[in-house]
Design an enzyme around this catalytic site. Structure first.
Site, PDB file in Angstrom:
ATOM      1  N   ASN A   9      33.404  40.052  50.153  1.00 46.27           N
ATOM      2  CA  ASN A   9      32.057  39.802  49.648  1.00 46.27           C
ATOM      3  C   ASN A   9      31.616  38.483  50.278  1.00 46.27           C
ATOM      4  OD1 ASN A   9      29.754  39.206  48.201  1.00 46.27           O
ATOM      5  ND2 ASN A   9      30.665  39.569  46.191  1.00 46.27           N
ATOM      6  N   LYS A  16      34.352  35.743  49.346  1.00 49.41           N
ATOM      7  CA  LYS A  16      35.264  36.164  48.283  1.00 49.41           C
ATOM      8  C   LYS A  16      36.046  37.349  48.814  1.00 49.41           C
ATOM      9  CE  LYS A  16      32.146  35.061  44.464  1.00 49.41           C
ATOM     10  NZ  LYS A  16      31.236  35.660  43.474  1.00 49.41           N
ATOM     11  N   ARG A  90      30.917  44.303  50.809  1.00 50.28           N
ATOM     12  CA  ARG A  90      29.686  44.317  50.037  1.00 50.28           C
ATOM     13  C   ARG A  90      28.540  43.933  50.968  1.00 50.28           C
ATOM     14  NH1 ARG A  90      27.267  39.988  45.697  1.00 50.28           N
ATOM     15  NH2 ARG A  90      25.583  41.306  44.931  1.00 50.28           N
ATOM     16  N   HIS A 178      22.518  44.815  42.687  1.00 47.87           N
ATOM     17  CA  HIS A 178      23.622  44.920  41.720  1.00 47.87           C
ATOM     18  C   HIS A 178      24.000  46.382  41.457  1.00 47.87           C
ATOM     19  CE1 HIS A 178      22.536  40.759  39.788  1.00 47.87           C
ATOM     20  NE2 HIS A 178      23.432  40.622  40.767  1.00 47.87           N
ATOM     21  N   HIS A 206      23.034  43.189  33.763  1.00 49.35           N
ATOM     22  CA  HIS A 206      24.041  42.482  34.568  1.00 49.35           C
ATOM     23  C   HIS A 206      23.626  41.009  34.564  1.00 49.35           C
ATOM     24  CE1 HIS A 206      26.797  41.955  38.158  1.00 49.35           C
ATOM     25  NE2 HIS A 206      26.084  40.847  38.156  1.00 49.35           N
ATOM     26  N   GLY A 208      24.911  37.600  35.539  1.00 53.78           N
ATOM     27  CA  GLY A 208      25.858  36.710  36.217  1.00 53.78           C
ATOM     28  C   GLY A 208      25.081  35.525  36.738  1.00 53.78           C
ATOM     29  N   ASN A 209      25.407  35.059  37.948  1.00 53.24           N
ATOM     30  CA  ASN A 209      24.539  34.056  38.582  1.00 53.24           C
ATOM     31  C   ASN A 209      23.208  34.698  38.892  1.00 53.24           C
ATOM     32  OD1 ASN A 209      25.611  31.444  38.814  1.00 53.24           O
ATOM     33  ND2 ASN A 209      27.194  32.253  40.169  1.00 53.24           N
ATOM     34  N   ARG A 239      17.441  31.176  40.083  1.00 55.78           N
ATOM     35  CA  ARG A 239      16.263  31.935  40.531  1.00 55.78           C
ATOM     36  C   ARG A 239      15.292  32.142  39.377  1.00 55.78           C
ATOM     37  NH1 ARG A 239      19.794  36.793  43.076  1.00 55.78           N
ATOM     38  NH2 ARG A 239      21.605  35.433  43.117  1.00 55.78           N
ATOM     39  N   ARG A 282      27.418  28.084  30.788  1.00 59.84           N
ATOM     40  CA  ARG A 282      28.280  27.338  29.862  1.00 59.84           C
ATOM     41  C   ARG A 282      27.697  25.967  29.566  1.00 59.84           C
ATOM     42  NH1 ARG A 282      33.388  29.379  33.150  1.00 59.84           N
ATOM     43  NH2 ARG A 282      31.787  29.094  34.717  1.00 59.84           N
ATOM     44  N   GLY A 330      27.133  38.048  30.394  1.00 57.11           N
ATOM     45  CA  GLY A 330      27.174  39.201  29.480  1.00 57.11           C
ATOM     46  C   GLY A 330      28.571  39.436  28.922  1.00 57.11           C
ATOM     47  N   ASN A 332      31.006  37.105  28.640  1.00 57.43           N
ATOM     48  CA  ASN A 332      31.655  35.954  28.003  1.00 57.43           C
ATOM     49  C   ASN A 332      30.831  35.147  27.020  1.00 57.43           C
ATOM     50  OD1 ASN A 332      34.210  36.047  29.546  1.00 57.43           O
ATOM     51  ND2 ASN A 332      32.825  35.719  31.277  1.00 57.43           N
ATOM     52  N   GLU A 385      33.064  44.941  40.785  1.00 57.82           N
ATOM     53  CA  GLU A 385      32.405  45.412  42.000  1.00 57.82           C
ATOM     54  C   GLU A 385      33.421  45.701  43.094  1.00 57.82           C
ATOM     55  OE1 GLU A 385      29.927  41.943  41.313  1.00 57.82           O
ATOM     56  OE2 GLU A 385      28.210  43.019  42.124  1.00 57.82           O
TER      57      GLU A 385
HETATM   58  N1  ADP Z   1      32.649  31.712  28.656  1.00 56.90           N
HETATM   59  C1  ADP Z   1      31.428  31.707  29.179  1.00 56.90           C
HETATM   60  N2  ADP Z   1      30.343  31.388  28.427  1.00 56.90           N
HETATM   61  C2  ADP Z   1      29.125  31.368  28.965  1.00 56.90           C
HETATM   62  N3  ADP Z   1      28.856  31.660  30.250  1.00 56.90           N
HETATM   63  C3  ADP Z   1      29.883  31.982  31.043  1.00 56.90           C
HETATM   64  C4  ADP Z   1      31.215  32.018  30.572  1.00 56.90           C
HETATM   65  N4  ADP Z   1      32.018  32.349  31.614  1.00 56.90           N
HETATM   66  C5  ADP Z   1      31.212  32.513  32.690  1.00 56.90           C
HETATM   67  N5  ADP Z   1      29.928  32.293  32.339  1.00 56.90           N
HETATM   68  C6  ADP Z   1      28.745  32.288  33.197  1.00 56.90           C
HETATM   69  O1  ADP Z   1      28.693  33.378  34.083  1.00 56.90           O
HETATM   70  C7  ADP Z   1      27.894  33.011  35.211  1.00 56.90           C
HETATM   71  C8  ADP Z   1      28.551  33.521  36.485  1.00 56.90           C
HETATM   72  O2  ADP Z   1      28.657  34.907  36.382  1.00 56.90           O
HETATM   73  P1  ADP Z   1      29.401  35.770  37.507  1.00 56.90           P
HETATM   74  O3  ADP Z   1      29.139  37.192  37.152  1.00 56.90           O
HETATM   75  O4  ADP Z   1      30.789  35.320  37.624  1.00 56.90           O
HETATM   76  O5  ADP Z   1      28.576  35.311  38.766  1.00 56.90           O
HETATM   77  P2  ADP Z   1      28.404  35.858  40.237  1.00 56.90           P
HETATM   78  O6  ADP Z   1      27.001  36.382  40.252  1.00 56.90           O
HETATM   79  O7  ADP Z   1      28.613  34.673  41.102  1.00 56.90           O
HETATM   80  O8  ADP Z   1      29.408  36.975  40.455  1.00 56.90           O
HETATM   81  C9  ADP Z   1      27.746  31.498  35.172  1.00 56.90           C
HETATM   82  O9  ADP Z   1      26.453  31.147  34.744  1.00 56.90           O
HETATM   83  C10 ADP Z   1      28.763  31.096  34.110  1.00 56.90           C
HETATM   84  O10 ADP Z   1      28.338  29.974  33.406  1.00 56.90           O
HETATM   85  C1  UVW Z   2      22.089  40.601  44.731  1.00 55.41           C
HETATM   86  C2  UVW Z   2      22.500  39.451  43.902  1.00 55.41           C
HETATM   87  O1  UVW Z   2      21.694  38.833  43.233  1.00 55.41           O
HETATM   88  O2  UVW Z   2      23.791  39.169  43.888  1.00 55.41           O
HETATM   89  P1  UVW Z   2      24.500  37.949  43.128  1.00 55.41           P
HETATM   90  O3  UVW Z   2      24.253  38.158  41.661  1.00 55.41           O
HETATM   91  O4  UVW Z   2      25.943  38.112  43.510  1.00 55.41           O
HETATM   92  O5  UVW Z   2      23.871  36.707  43.652  1.00 55.41           O
HETATM   93 MG    MG Z   3      27.786  38.762  40.907  1.00 45.04          MG
END
Ligand code: ADP
Ligand code: UVW
Ligand code: MG
Length: 408
Positions: A9, A16, A90, A178, A206, A208-209, A239, A282, A330, A332, A385
């Site tokens: 990735n 990664k 990816r 995603h 979804h 995440g970041n 974003r 966090r 989602g 954690n 993924e």
């Molecule tokens: N225990 C937790 N509580 C709150 N947020 C968390 C926790 N663990 C991870 N996160 C949040 O998840 C996000 C990253 O999600 P992830 O799906 O790993 O990202 P990526 O898009 O880089 O794959 C960050 O904002 C991080 O703070």
């Molecule tokens: C497409 C995309 O936003 O991917 P990521 O969440 O990994 O940045």
């Molecule tokens: Mg991701």
């Protein structure tokens, strides 16, 4: 049957990697090369429960792959000895051309380059990663799996922007991202519900970041929040997600920013970071709990946006079996889960405060955090993924072998 796949990735400044068994998702080793192209880089390699980290400059993606290979050579496993079936990649943007995983060849790499204007943050790095990996693993088949592929089922009403014909002819439409994650967690959620795929309606969040919402009807994406690029929709780490398109012209004129800088700030200096100074959920939750008003507002905006999409997609689906939460936040953040879905009990959507704390999902299976008897289940499903990419890669190779005369 064991079928280890090296999954890559590649991001603009990171790589990664993971060696994963496509058959059952077992991870043999994983790692992360960070700060590619900067004065100081870092390689983190995880194997057998240990993490081996080293700080070294990593000049480019070629060097990143070399650094990963070094880590395998030093700490194991021996890549030559694990019987790698393929390298899975990816790729974020596949445009309208790629609805399925494809074997990587020169034409595919050229297509990923050609699609770069539609995903300027992701595709150039993906293309460089593809080329470097093909040189490093010349004897293995390489398979590209696209974030956009799962959303090729979006109906025209959901993917068309109301813009002039010339813009639409230039490729301006919603693609959605995603998709690999959404496909994986949708299947796990449907299995957890014990329902037939055709008869299941889900909203997948979804978080995440990057963050997105997708309405899944009968296993197909019918609406999704990310658009031409992964900038639209929910509030994300850095974003903005949705805003009035007139904001772009306004800040260009009022703040004398050029178009590239506006886009950069919307991608990298907005979202939680823009509102609360921190792109990590966090940190934002901790700051809000300590009474920080900016962090509190950031959480409010983040959750308000999620609720708006849940309501909109419930209307589009005409009914709902489950809301599915995944991604780092989602999976954690108990606080965000409870807050984002608060006040939706009149729609049948409710988080049980006790279950939110006690129920834990496992790899590929769901935790139900809604109360018994709730009309809509709220499920937490850890996304994977890499496993999904590995399985799709092996499925493609098996199908190709089966189609060949003498193939098995
Ligand atoms: N225990 C937790 N509580 C709150 N947020 C968390 C926790 N663990 C991870 N996160 C949040 O998840 C996000 C990253 O999600 P992830 O799906 O790993 O990202 P990526 O898009 O880089 O794959 C960050 O904002 C991080 O703070
Ligand atoms: C497409 C995309 O936003 O991917 P990521 O969440 O990994 O940045
Ligand atoms: Mg991701």
């Amino acid at each position: 049957m064991s079928a280890p796949v090296l999954v890559l990735n590649t991001g603009s400044s990171s790589l990664k990697y993971r060696v994963v068994d496509a058959a059952d998702g077992t991870v043999l080793a994983s790692g992360l090369v960070e700060r590619i192209g900067e004065a100081t880089g870092r390689v983190e390699h995880r194997v057998d429960g240990s993490t081996h980290a080293v700080d070294v400059p990593v000049a480019d993606h070629e060097a990143a792959i070399a650094a990963a290979l070094d880590a395998f050579a030093t700490h194991g496993p021996d890549l030559a000895g694990v019987g790698l079936r393929a390298v899975g990649h990816r790729v974020v943007h596949g445009g309208t051309r790629f609805a399925e995983p494809v074997l990587v060849d020169d034409d595919l790499v050229a297509a990923v380059h050609e699609l770069a204007p539609l995903a300027p943050l992701h595709n150039p790095a993906n293309a460089v990663g593809l080329e470097a990996a093909r040189r490093a693993f010349a004897d293995l088949p390489h398979v590209a799996v696209f974030d956009t592929a799962f959303h090729q089922t979006l109906p025209p009403a959901a993917h068309t922007y109301a813009v002039p014909a010339a813009w639409r002819e230039a490729g301006v439409r919603r693609y959605g991202f995603h998709g690999t994650s959404v496909a994986f967690v949708s299947r796990a959620a449907t299995a957890a519900l014990g329902r037939a795929v055709d008869d299941t309606r889900l909203i997948v969040l979804h978080l995440g970041n990057g963050a997105s919402a997708t309405a899944v009807d009968g296993g197909r994406s019918v609406a999704t929040s990310m658009g031409l690029t992964p900038l639209e929709g929910l509030v994300m780490g850095s974003r903005s997600g949705d805003l009035d398109p007139a904001v772009l012209g306004h800040v260009r004129r009022e703040l004398s920013l050029d178009a590239d800088e506006v886009e950069r700030q919307l991608n990298a200096a907005s979202g939680l970071r823009g509102l609360a100074g921190d792109n990590d959920m966090r940190g934002v939750v901790a700051a809000a709990e300590a009474g920080d008003a900016d962090a509190e507002l950031a959480l409010d905006v983040y959750c308000h946006r999620i609720r708006s999409y849940v309501g909109a997609y419930l209307a589009q689906l005409g009914g709902l079996d489950a809301v599915v939460l995944t991604g780092g936040v989602g999976e954690n953040s108990l606080a965000v889960r409870a807050r984002a879905l608060d006040g939706l009990a009149h729609l049948g959507i409710e988080v049980d405060a006790h279950r939110n704390v006690t129920e834990r999902p496992g790899p590929g299976w769901a935790a139900r955090i809604s109360p018994d008897g709730a009309p809509v289940a709220v499920l937490v499903v850890p996304t994977d993924e890499e496993w999904e990419i590995a399985s799709q890669a092996v499925a493609l190779l098996d199908a190709a072998a089966g189609a060949r005369p003498g193939g098995s």
